[in-house]
Write a protein that holds these residues in place. Structure first.
Motif, PDB file in Angstrom:
ATOM      1  N   MET A   1      -7.085 -49.110 -25.172  1.00 10.00           N
ATOM      2  CA  MET A   1      -8.238 -48.293 -24.851  1.00 10.00           C
ATOM      3  C   MET A   1      -7.851 -46.811 -24.907  1.00 10.00           C
ATOM      4  SD  MET A   1     -10.164 -50.799 -24.429  1.00 10.00           S
ATOM      5  CE  MET A   1      -9.775 -52.532 -24.310  1.00 10.00           C
TER       6      MET A   1
ATOM      7  N   ASP B   1      -4.486 -44.394 -24.089  1.00 14.39           N
ATOM      8  CA  ASP B   1      -4.412 -45.499 -23.132  1.00 14.39           C
ATOM      9  C   ASP B   1      -3.615 -46.638 -23.756  1.00 14.39           C
ATOM     10  OD1 ASP B   1      -6.076 -43.921 -21.640  1.00 14.39           O
ATOM     11  OD2 ASP B   1      -7.889 -45.070 -22.069  1.00 14.39           O
TER      12      ASP B   1
ATOM     13  N   GLY C   1     -14.011 -53.461 -22.048  1.00 13.38           N
ATOM     14  CA  GLY C   1     -13.269 -52.212 -21.984  1.00 13.38           C
ATOM     15  C   GLY C   1     -14.081 -51.010 -21.548  1.00 13.38           C
TER      16      GLY C   1
ATOM     17  N   ARG D   1     -17.439 -45.061 -21.162  1.00 18.88           N
ATOM     18  CA  ARG D   1     -16.446 -43.986 -21.258  1.00 18.88           C
ATOM     19  C   ARG D   1     -16.883 -42.943 -22.275  1.00 18.88           C
ATOM     20  NH1 ARG D   1     -12.070 -45.943 -23.344  1.00 18.88           N
ATOM     21  NH2 ARG D   1     -12.551 -48.156 -23.346  1.00 18.88           N
TER      22      ARG D   1
ATOM     23  N   ASP E   1     -12.732 -49.729 -13.159  1.00 19.57           N
ATOM     24  CA  ASP E   1     -13.325 -50.858 -13.877  1.00 19.57           C
ATOM     25  C   ASP E   1     -13.441 -50.608 -15.377  1.00 19.57           C
ATOM     26  OD1 ASP E   1     -15.239 -48.899 -13.847  1.00 19.57           O
ATOM     27  OD2 ASP E   1     -16.745 -50.065 -12.755  1.00 19.57           O
ATOM     28  N   ASN E   2     -12.518 -49.838 -15.930  1.00 17.07           N
ATOM     29  CA  ASN E   2     -12.506 -49.510 -17.367  1.00 17.07           C
ATOM     30  C   ASN E   2     -13.621 -48.552 -17.769  1.00 17.07           C
ATOM     31  OD1 ASN E   2     -10.244 -51.071 -17.989  1.00 17.07           O
ATOM     32  ND2 ASN E   2     -11.458 -52.905 -18.360  1.00 17.07           N
ATOM     33  N   ARG E   3     -14.345 -48.018 -16.809  1.00 22.63           N
ATOM     34  CA  ARG E   3     -15.430 -47.076 -17.119  1.00 22.63           C
ATOM     35  C   ARG E   3     -15.024 -45.639 -16.819  1.00 22.63           C
ATOM     36  NH1 ARG E   3     -16.242 -52.346 -18.009  1.00 22.63           N
ATOM     37  NH2 ARG E   3     -18.401 -52.860 -18.528  1.00 22.63           N
TER      38      ARG E   3
ATOM     39  N   LEU F   1      -7.760 -43.431 -17.092  1.00 19.72           N
ATOM     40  CA  LEU F   1      -7.751 -44.866 -16.813  1.00 19.72           C
ATOM     41  C   LEU F   1      -6.488 -45.257 -16.056  1.00 19.72           C
ATOM     42  CD1 LEU F   1      -9.711 -47.192 -17.589  1.00 19.72           C
ATOM     43  CD2 LEU F   1      -8.227 -47.643 -19.542  1.00 19.72           C
TER      44      LEU F   1
ATOM     45  N   TRP G   1      -8.187 -57.886 -16.331  1.00 22.81           N
ATOM     46  CA  TRP G   1      -9.226 -57.298 -17.164  1.00 22.81           C
ATOM     47  C   TRP G   1      -9.059 -55.793 -17.316  1.00 22.81           C
ATOM     48  CZ3 TRP G   1     -11.453 -60.703 -19.977  1.00 22.81           C
ATOM     49  CH2 TRP G   1     -11.703 -61.974 -19.490  1.00 22.81           C
ATOM     50  N   ARG G   2      -8.032 -55.217 -16.673  1.00 25.14           N
ATOM     51  CA  ARG G   2      -7.801 -53.777 -16.726  1.00 25.14           C
ATOM     52  C   ARG G   2      -6.317 -53.516 -16.955  1.00 25.14           C
ATOM     53  NH1 ARG G   2      -7.364 -50.179 -12.348  1.00 25.14           N
ATOM     54  NH2 ARG G   2      -7.943 -51.867 -10.953  1.00 25.14           N
TER      55      ARG G   2
ATOM     56  N   SER H   1      -4.841 -51.634 -19.275  1.00 25.40           N
ATOM     57  CA  SER H   1      -4.487 -50.360 -19.915  1.00 25.40           C
ATOM     58  C   SER H   1      -4.559 -49.207 -18.939  1.00 25.40           C
ATOM     59  CB  SER H   1      -5.423 -50.076 -21.098  1.00 25.40           C
ATOM     60  OG  SER H   1      -5.273 -51.035 -22.110  1.00 25.40           O
ATOM     61  N   GLN H   2      -3.757 -48.186 -19.208  1.00 24.96           N
ATOM     62  CA  GLN H   2      -3.797 -46.957 -18.424  1.00 24.96           C
ATOM     63  C   GLN H   2      -3.552 -45.783 -19.367  1.00 24.96           C
ATOM     64  OE1 GLN H   2      -0.324 -47.398 -15.789  1.00 24.96           O
ATOM     65  NE2 GLN H   2       0.660 -45.827 -17.047  1.00 24.96           N
TER      66      GLN H   2
END
Length: 414
Positions: A1, A20, A223, A228, A266-268, A272, A278-279, A281-282
């Motif tokens: 992401m 990300d 994602g 985003r 929450d990926n939004r 990040l 479900w999450r 990535s950073q």
């Protein structure tokens, strides 16, 4: 992401990206020198060997430690490129080709303008294809790519599906992890609608729409890609007549409605933070550029999470970059990214530490970035101030043990 934006306003081009990647995936900031007269016949990209070119432009590249290419970068002519993972109906499930990050580096090495870089990318895409395992640990993670490509004079969004592509010249645009081009684009693959129809991606009814033909729904929804992108579109719509470093850094640090609840993300969020199945990535690195040809100015973190990081000034001259850039042959453990990870990880779980770090950062960062407005920045003093700040917070982070959430300990293999 990832999230990337470009803004052309008042005779200036601004480019910004958050990279990300997987949690605890190192990313180095490199300066690659200009090359003239290289006699090598081939180069080894991440997976493929492809023809080399004798002359290549110098560039600054933010590079995941295991990949030949990069997530984002700027070359000596002031061309900036960022890429995004997109999950299309033509994404290759098997085999190896060029990663999107490889295509990005090729565009920077061989393109003196945004349009030239775009042409380099699409020529290599059509010749070699794109694909292969793109995750640091998750080798089943595969995707196609979209790109924002900009210079002082123009900006392009380039979106791909397999070996097909479309591109549009833009003034203000944001991309995330879903296709954005519809009926209107300026350039595209030969007979794009016909090829889409042969591949079963378009039924031939109505006007051809690139995103509807090739995009998928599940992964962009998981994602938070559209949410985003909307945050960055809102920023672009509200941007002042004369935007500056403060506005761009704030955009990349945006947590949207979640604020400082780093574990409730929450990926939004544009900035990040990983923390669940479900999450995963950073944000592992961030870059902003004011594109002015050879006088292009850059601000980078070279560390994880822009909301916890210090943006430092950089340009394309050899005098800048001390303390930021990794040296050729240097191990990942010696990079600024790795050395700051202890502070990043403590800040994730220690609110008092996090608040103190940010207060210290907010006092120093404007002073550092103001150096980019000077005709002859004191790069030695700027580097010393940035290095002292990092050293202080590494020392502070080491004063107590950090107990990270279970997901981090297990999934990031700490």
């Amino acid at each position: 992401m990832c999230d990337t934006l470009v803004l052309r306003q008042s005779g200036q081009t601004w480019f910004a990206k958050n990279s990300d990647r997987e949690a605890a995936e190192p990313q180095r900031l490199l300066r690659l020198d200009e090359v003239r007269g290289d006699r090598s016949a081939e180069l080894q990209a991440t997976y493929l060997r492809i023809p080399q070119t004798a002359d290549r432009y110098g560039l600054v590249l933010s590079q995941p430690s295991w990949i030949w290419g990069g997530e984002m970068g700027v070359n000596q002519h002031g061309v900036a490129i960022g890429n995004e993972a997109v999950f299309t109906r033509l994404t290759r499930k098997r085999g190896q080709a060029l990663l999107g990050m490889d295509l990005l580096r090729l565009g920077l090495e061989r393109g003196a303008t945004a349009r030239e870089a775009l042409q380099v990318i699409v020529e290599h895409l059509e010749r070699h294809g794109q694909g292969g395992p793109a995750g640091y640990r998750d080798k089943g993670f595969r995707y196609d790519n979209s790109f924002l490509i900009a210079d002082a004079g123009e900006a392009w969004v380039l979106e791909t599906a397999g070996q097909l592509w479309a591109a549009k010249r833009v003034e203000r645009w944001a991309i995330s992890n879903a296709l954005t081009l519809g009926h209107e684009f300026d350039l595209c693959s030969a007979d794009l609608p016909g090829q889409a129809r042969k591949l079963g991606c378009w039924d031939g009814r109505g006007d051809f729409h690139f995103a509807r033909a090739f995009d998928t729904r599940l992964l962009p929804w998981i994602g938070g890609a559209h949410r985003r992108r909307a945050l960055n579109q809102d920023f672009l719509a509200a941007c002042p007549a004369q935007p500056g470093w403060r506005e761009l850094t704030a955009a990349l640090r945006s947590h949207g409605a979640r604020g400082d609840d780093l574990h409730g993300h929450d990926n939004r969020q544009v900035c990040l933070h990983a923390g669940a199945f479900w999450r995963p990535s950073q944000t592992t690195a961030s870059l902003i550029a004011r594109l002015q040809g050879a006088a292009t100015q850059i601000a980078v973190t070279a560390t994880s999470a822009p909301c916890l990081s210090l943006f430092q000034p950089l340009d394309l001259t050899p005098a800048s970059g001390a303390g930021l850039l990794s040296v050729a042959g240097q191990s990942v453990e010696q990079s600024l990214w790795w050395r700051f990870e202890a502070a990043h990880r403590r800040a994730l779980v220690d609110a008092e530490f996090r608040q103190a770090l940010r207060a210290s950062r907010d006092a120093l960062e404007p002073q550092l970035l103001s150096g980019l407005d000077q005709s002859n920045p004191d790069w030695v003093a700027l580097a010393a101030s940035g290095s002292a700040w990092h050293a202080q917070w590494r020392a502070e982070a080491a004063e107590c043990d950090v107990v990270l959430p279970r997901w981090w300990r297990r999934s990031a293999r700490l």
